[in-house]
Enzyme design. Structure first.
Site, PDB file in Angstrom:
ATOM      1  N   GLU A  72      -7.807  12.756   7.523  1.00 28.56           N
ATOM      2  CA  GLU A  72      -7.762  11.620   6.605  1.00 28.56           C
ATOM      3  C   GLU A  72      -7.827  12.058   5.150  1.00 28.56           C
ATOM      4  O   GLU A  72      -7.135  11.505   4.298  1.00 28.56           O
ATOM      5  CB  GLU A  72      -8.911  10.649   6.909  1.00 28.56           C
ATOM      6  CG  GLU A  72      -8.851   9.974   8.261  1.00 28.56           C
ATOM      7  CD  GLU A  72      -7.731   8.939   8.346  1.00 28.56           C
ATOM      8  OE1 GLU A  72      -7.501   8.425   9.447  1.00 28.56           O
ATOM      9  OE2 GLU A  72      -7.079   8.647   7.339  1.00 28.56           O
ATOM     10  N   ARG A 124      -4.452  11.178   2.865  1.00 27.24           N
ATOM     11  CA  ARG A 124      -4.667  10.141   1.851  1.00 27.24           C
ATOM     12  C   ARG A 124      -4.956  10.748   0.478  1.00 27.24           C
ATOM     13  O   ARG A 124      -4.252  10.468  -0.493  1.00 27.24           O
ATOM     14  CB  ARG A 124      -5.817   9.229   2.265  1.00 27.24           C
ATOM     15  CG  ARG A 124      -5.602   8.538   3.604  1.00 27.24           C
ATOM     16  CD  ARG A 124      -6.548   7.383   3.768  1.00 27.24           C
ATOM     17  NE  ARG A 124      -6.732   7.032   5.169  1.00 27.24           N
ATOM     18  CZ  ARG A 124      -7.119   5.845   5.599  1.00 27.24           C
ATOM     19  NH1 ARG A 124      -7.369   4.885   4.720  1.00 27.24           N
ATOM     20  NH2 ARG A 124      -7.279   5.599   6.880  1.00 27.24           N
ATOM     21  N   ASP A 162       1.298  11.213  17.251  1.00 24.95           N
ATOM     22  CA  ASP A 162       2.402  10.721  16.425  1.00 24.95           C
ATOM     23  C   ASP A 162       2.893  11.637  15.305  1.00 24.95           C
ATOM     24  O   ASP A 162       4.014  12.141  15.309  1.00 24.95           O
ATOM     25  CB  ASP A 162       2.064   9.339  15.854  1.00 24.95           C
ATOM     26  CG  ASP A 162       0.683   9.255  15.204  1.00 24.95           C
ATOM     27  OD1 ASP A 162       0.006  10.287  15.118  1.00 24.95           O
ATOM     28  OD2 ASP A 162       0.293   8.155  14.781  1.00 24.95           O
ATOM     29  N   GLU A 187       3.969   0.948  10.279  1.00 28.15           N
ATOM     30  CA  GLU A 187       4.948   1.740  11.011  1.00 28.15           C
ATOM     31  C   GLU A 187       6.251   1.003  11.301  1.00 28.15           C
ATOM     32  O   GLU A 187       7.337   1.618  11.297  1.00 28.15           O
ATOM     33  CB  GLU A 187       4.337   2.242  12.329  1.00 28.15           C
ATOM     34  CG  GLU A 187       3.264   3.291  12.153  1.00 28.15           C
ATOM     35  CD  GLU A 187       1.916   2.730  11.723  1.00 28.15           C
ATOM     36  OE1 GLU A 187       1.066   3.494  11.213  1.00 28.15           O
ATOM     37  OE2 GLU A 187       1.706   1.499  11.879  1.00 28.15           O
TER      38      GLU A 187
END
Length: 631
Positions: free
Chosen positions: A259, A263, A393, A527
């Site tokens: 994360e 980010r 993913d 998405e």
């Protein structure tokens, strides 16, 4: 001092000097001292003398030694800028250490001895044209920002040749609406939660959480490039000022490697490449250094959590009882870490992710598939669960984007991507009785006939990679991308709110709908609109803008509150029950992809940029001097 006595001379003091003589002597002595120390500190090339009198600065603990700029490929054959800035402020300003965490959650900040903009500006200026000593923990930048911008094939914000005719057009009105939504989301955050990680719009306060190890302002960092792209200039300056004055790295909690990378580091890198502002580069590199202890494992596969204070690491407790690292997490570092090396000259970042690539390249893969759990100790798969949604993913996404970001020279990434895609299509892709194409999840050979919202990025990914597939497969992959994207649209169209659930199934005669309330929520995820954007750019079929506008209207109707946007707990209820969170990725991704969907193709052209998995644009390496082709 000994003064010889003269007959008849009566000293005025124990030193044998009269008062006027003593005054003259002291004046001469003080002048001599001033001259000596002035030469010591002010004359050029006096650093050796200074080291005789001044205690050496200690190395910042927990940071790896930086590589010499001369070994950095970009430094060879290029002239350094006149006054390159160091890769990071001088050591000791921020507490080093590291920690990590996992996707779609938030963090918080405790401030002790904050590093302000003055200290970092001083560090940025202090190196002159020479590299800082390795023990000082930073190196000057050899990155030539002007040369980089000159190599872009399109203006960052597009050519806008027809903008004079646009005010009356429908697409202009739609784009301006999305811009208004971004302004509203930002202003609500600024009013009620500035500096916190997220806004809670129902209670009108901020939320910090514990995913970022004490780092604050996740919404600020995630919003920078979206504000810039939409030309919200005042709001961008507000965000930039906060980064300069209030974004401190001396934190001591446990953080998600994944994360923080996607980010914070992604957002800072993107802001630097869009603006050239040194504060973003310096903060990104310093934060990247704090993540390096996550890689201290026998295999070099990083663990998911890193402690910013102690430099220790651990795996998530829920990941095979704390024994595994997650494919989507350690597989989604490659883009950002190559750019950290590019901007710092420190090869350690690139070496870390190339080692991950090497481990994955060499390990046996069941049926060519990549399971989601890998032991960072043994280097073995821990469970044969394969998903293109959560846990897996963005690993696949970063393979094709590594190929594209290298200006199509990273052959290893290309081969791994198309091999993985072929295995996915063989073992996971299904068509429902109703004709909907979806990607199931695989558990040791048994399929779960469901698809998560997170997996809906795959339509865009497959479209993005279709051009470079074998010629006989290109049309097939374009059609596969379109069909998967259509299925994801159906998950939206079949709900009462026209927003999609967290997961949807294909069984018992029900298709593309959630089968239990625990999967019926929508948390402002991007998405589906991400795939709309990619399919629009590839086909220019108006259907993708139509579907995108449906999402805009649904967001306005069901997710907009008086003080920001909020997710909803049940997409099948027309009476929204808000979850009281304006997710950072709503500003970073959802609104950005919608804005790009209604913009010209040369705005953040895909010839020049790839998007990290948080939608932060990173530039394609149009110069072949960095050696990215090797992965």
């Amino acid at each position: 001092m000994l003064v010889r006595k003269v007959p008849g001379f009566v000293p005025a003091s124990p030193w044998g000097l009269r008062l006027p003589q003593k005054f003259v002597f002291l004046l001469f002595l003080s002048g001599l001292v001033t001259l000596c120390f002035g030469a010591l500190f002010l004359l050029p090339n006096s650093s050796r003398l200074k080291r005789l009198f001044l205690a050496p600065r200690t190395q910042q603990p927990g940071l790896e030694a930086v590589a010499q700029v001369a070994s950095h490929p970009r430094a060879r054959g290029q002239e350094s800028p006149p006054n390159p800035a160091p890769a990071a402020p001088a050591p000791g300003e921020d507490d080093p250490g590291s920690q990590a965490s996992s996707r779609r959650r938030k963090g918080w900040l405790r401030r002790t001895h904050p590093t302000g903009p003055r200290e970092e500006a001083t560090a940025a200026r202090g190196s002159g044209a020479t590299a800082l000593r390795p023990q000082e923990g930073s190196v000057p930048s050899s990155f030539d920002f002007k040369a980089f911008r000159s190599r872009l094939r399109h203006p960052v914000l597009g050519t806008r040749a027809d903008r004079s005719k646009e005010p009356q057009s429908l697409v202009h009105t739609q784009r301006e609406k999305i811009k208004e939504m971004m302004r509203f989301a930002w202003q609500s955050y600024k009013r009620y939660a500035m500096g916190k990680n997220e806004l809670r719009p129902l209670t009108r306060d901020g939320y910090e959480g514990n995913m970022f190890g004490g780092l604050s302002g996740a919404t600020v960092i995630d919003s920078l490039d979206t504000l810039y792209l939409m030309e919200l200039k005042e709001e961008f300056q507000e965000a930039k000022a906060w980064v300069e004055e209030s974004f401190h790295l001396n934190v001591s909690g446990e953080a998600s490697l994944f994360e923080v990378n996607i980010r914070y580091i992604g957002g800072l890198l993107s802001a630097f490449y869009l603006t050239g502002e040194e504060v973003f580069r310096i903060k990104a590199i310093k934060l990247g250094e704090k993540l390096l202890p996550a890689f201290d494992t026998p295999t070099g596969i990083p663990k998911g959590v890193v402690n910013f204070k102690s430099g220790s690491n651990r795996s998530w407790g829920w990941a095979m009882a704390g024994s595994s690292s997650i494919l989507a997490e350690f597989g989604s570092l490659h883009l950002e870490f190559l750019h950290l090396t590019q901007l710092s000259g420190n090869q350690v970042f690139a070496e870390k992710v190339r080692n991950i690539r090497k481990v994955l390249r060499e390990i046996d893969k069941p049926f060519g598939l990549y399971p989601n759990f890998l032991s960072p100790v043994s280097g073995n798969w821990m469970q044969h669960h394969v998903s293109v949604g959560g846990l897996g993913d963005s690993f696949y996404e970063y393979l094709i984007k590594s190929w594209l970001m290298s200006a199509k020279t990273d052959m290893e990434a290309k081969e791994m991507y198309y091999e993985a895609l072929e295995a996915i299509e063989t073992h996971l892709v299904n068509v429902s009785p109703g004709g909907l194409t979806y990607i199931a999840e695989w558990r040791g050979g048994i399929l779960d006939h469901k698809m998560g919202h997170l997996a809906c990025f795959s339509g865009g990914m497959i479209a993005l990679g279709a051009e470079d597939a074998k010629e006989e497969k290109r049309a097939h992959y374009r059609e596969l991308a379109a069909q998967i994207t259509k299925t994801c649209h159906e998950s939206y169209a079949r709900s009462d709110t026209k927003l999609g659930p967290e997961a949807f199934w294909f069984n018992s005669g029900r298709e593309a709908v959630a089968t239990q309330t625990s999967e019926s929520y929508y948390i402002l995820r991007p998405e589906v609109v991400e795939s709309y954007m990619y399919l629009w750019r590839q086909t220019h079929s108006p259907i993708y803008r139509e579907w995108g506008w449906e999402v805009v209207m649904a967001l306005e109707k069901y997710c907009r509150t008086e003080a920001g946007f909020s997710g909803i707990q049940d997409v099948y209820s027309k009476v929204p029950n808000h979850d009281n969170k304006q997710q950072t990725f709503f500003l970073a991704e959802t609104l950005k992809y919608l804005y790009l969907l209604f913009s010209e193709d040369d705005m953040l052209s895909l010839e020049d940029w790839v998007f990290n998995t948080e939608a932060h644009p990173l530039p394609v390496n149009h110069s072949d001097s960095s050696g990215w082709g090797g992965g």
